[in-house]
Structure formats: structure tokens, C-alpha cells
Design a protein around this motif. Structure first.
Motif, PDB file in Angstrom:
ATOM      1  N   GLN A 100      34.562 -52.057 -45.691  1.00  0.00           N
ATOM      2  CA  GLN A 100      33.966 -52.944 -44.691  1.00  0.00           C
ATOM      3  C   GLN A 100      33.520 -54.258 -45.318  1.00  0.00           C
ATOM      4  OE1 GLN A 100      31.037 -50.087 -43.195  1.00  0.00           O
ATOM      5  NE2 GLN A 100      32.011 -50.262 -41.173  1.00  0.00           N
ATOM      6  N   GLU A 104      34.971 -57.971 -44.492  1.00  0.00           N
ATOM      7  CA  GLU A 104      34.085 -59.063 -44.063  1.00  0.00           C
ATOM      8  C   GLU A 104      34.236 -60.291 -44.957  1.00  0.00           C
ATOM      9  OE1 GLU A 104      30.089 -57.529 -44.028  1.00  0.00           O
ATOM     10  OE2 GLU A 104      30.635 -55.927 -42.617  1.00  0.00           O
ATOM     11  N   LYS A 105      34.282 -60.075 -46.250  1.00  0.00           N
ATOM     12  CA  LYS A 105      34.361 -61.195 -47.203  1.00  0.00           C
ATOM     13  C   LYS A 105      35.738 -61.854 -47.238  1.00  0.00           C
ATOM     14  CE  LYS A 105      30.667 -60.163 -50.392  1.00  0.00           C
ATOM     15  NZ  LYS A 105      30.100 -61.373 -50.949  1.00  0.00           N
ATOM     16  N   PRO A 125      38.514 -61.922 -44.640  1.00  0.00           N
ATOM     17  CA  PRO A 125      39.054 -61.583 -43.316  1.00  0.00           C
ATOM     18  C   PRO A 125      40.557 -61.802 -43.170  1.00  0.00           C
ATOM     19  CG  PRO A 125      37.766 -63.596 -43.213  1.00  0.00           C
ATOM     20  CD  PRO A 125      37.576 -63.035 -44.588  1.00  0.00           C
TER      21      PRO A 125
END
Length: 168
Positions: free
Chosen positions: A37, A41-42, A44
């Protein structure tokens, strides 16, 4: 060894190494999931962690979340066949046969020289009760890869269901 050297890599590579280490060495699936996850997030625009998250959701039968992740993967790379394959199975498991077939056909179109896409499409036909189409698909898979296990079992099983003992 990779974990020991991971601080010398990029953040993206470090997170990938740490996630695999958590899963394969530490056997800590929650940590693995959290790292996936974080990586998604970091970064994309990286389809890798999204694909892995989708697989995790699929295995947990969280089909809506799996579909959301694989949809993101296909936004990044519309020609990523494996995403179409798992999406097909998610829809198949949910009973949405038309969407399952749509994704399996795309998987076949993207990988016409591989047996697995044909096998996946044939499995959808099997679950839809289209036994002749399933047999035809499984046999196409065997033409491409004669030692592919699944069609041998499936073709015999379908013939047995149809009470075609000699063919079974």
C-alpha cells in the motif's frame, strides 16, 4: 542479502525488497500488505504494487477492491494480460459472466501464443454451461502447449458430465 543492501537502492526498490522480505522470509502478510500500500501511494504510476494488491484482495475474496486495483493497473497499462486474467476470474467468481468473458478474450488477444489465456476463457465457458465451447477452448490450449495440465483434466471431466464415456 538484498535486504541488507536495500538501503543503497532507491526508495522504490527498497520498498519492493522490504515487501518481499516481509512476505517470503518473515511470513508477515500484514506487513507485506502495508508495504504494498505504501509503495502504491508513493509511486502511483507503478503497476507492480497495484497488481500485487489486487491479487491480495482477490485471494481474500474482496472482489470489489480487487477489481478497483486491477482497473488502476489497466489504466496504467491497458495491455497487461495478467490483470485481465485475474479480473476475469474476479468477475467469474461474482457471477458476472459477460465481464469475465470480456476480460478473458482481451487476455487471449494480448497473448495469442500462450495456453493459459485460452484455458481461462474455456473455464468461463465451462462455468456458463457452454460445454462444447469449453472443450474447444481447452483443446486450443493443448495445441499451443501439449503438456498443459488443466485442459487434460477439464476435457475429460466435461465428457464425463455429458456421459460421453469413450471420449472421457
Amino acid at each position: 542479502k538484498a535486504k541488507d543492501l536495500s538501503l543503497k537502492t532507491t526508495e522504490k526498490e527498497r520498498l519492493a525488497i522490504e515487501a518481499l522480505y516481509a512476505s517470503e522470509i518473515e511470513k508477515d502478510e500484514e506487513k507485506y500488505f502495508r508495504l504494498l500500500q505504501l509503495r502504491a501511494e508513493k509511486f502511483p504510476r507503478d503497476k507492480g504494487p497495484r497488481h500485487s494488491l489486487g491479487l491480495q484482495y482477490y485471494v481474500k475474496r474482496a472482489y470489489d477492491k480487487a477489481i478497483a486495483e486491477f482497473t488502476k493497473v489497466l489504466e496504467l497499462d491497458p495491455n497487461f494480460g495478467l490483470a485481465h486474467n485475474v479480473l476475469g476470474f474476479a468477475y467469474l467468481d461474482m457471477g458476472d459472466f459477460s465481464k469475465a468473458v470480456e476480460h478473458f478474450k482481451k487476455y487471449v488477444d494480448l497473448n495469442p501464443d500462450q495456453a493459459n489465456p485460452l484455458d481461462s476463457l474455456a473455464e468461463a465457458f465451462f462455468w456458463m454451461g457452454k460445454m462444447d465451447e469449453a472443450i474447444a477452448g481447452y483443446k486450443k490450449a493443448l495445441v499451443i502447449k501439449p503438456d498443459f495440465y488443466s485442459p487434460y483434466f477439464a476435457v475429460g471431466y466435461i465428457h464425463a458430465l455429458k456421459e460421453e464415456r469413450a471420449e472421457a
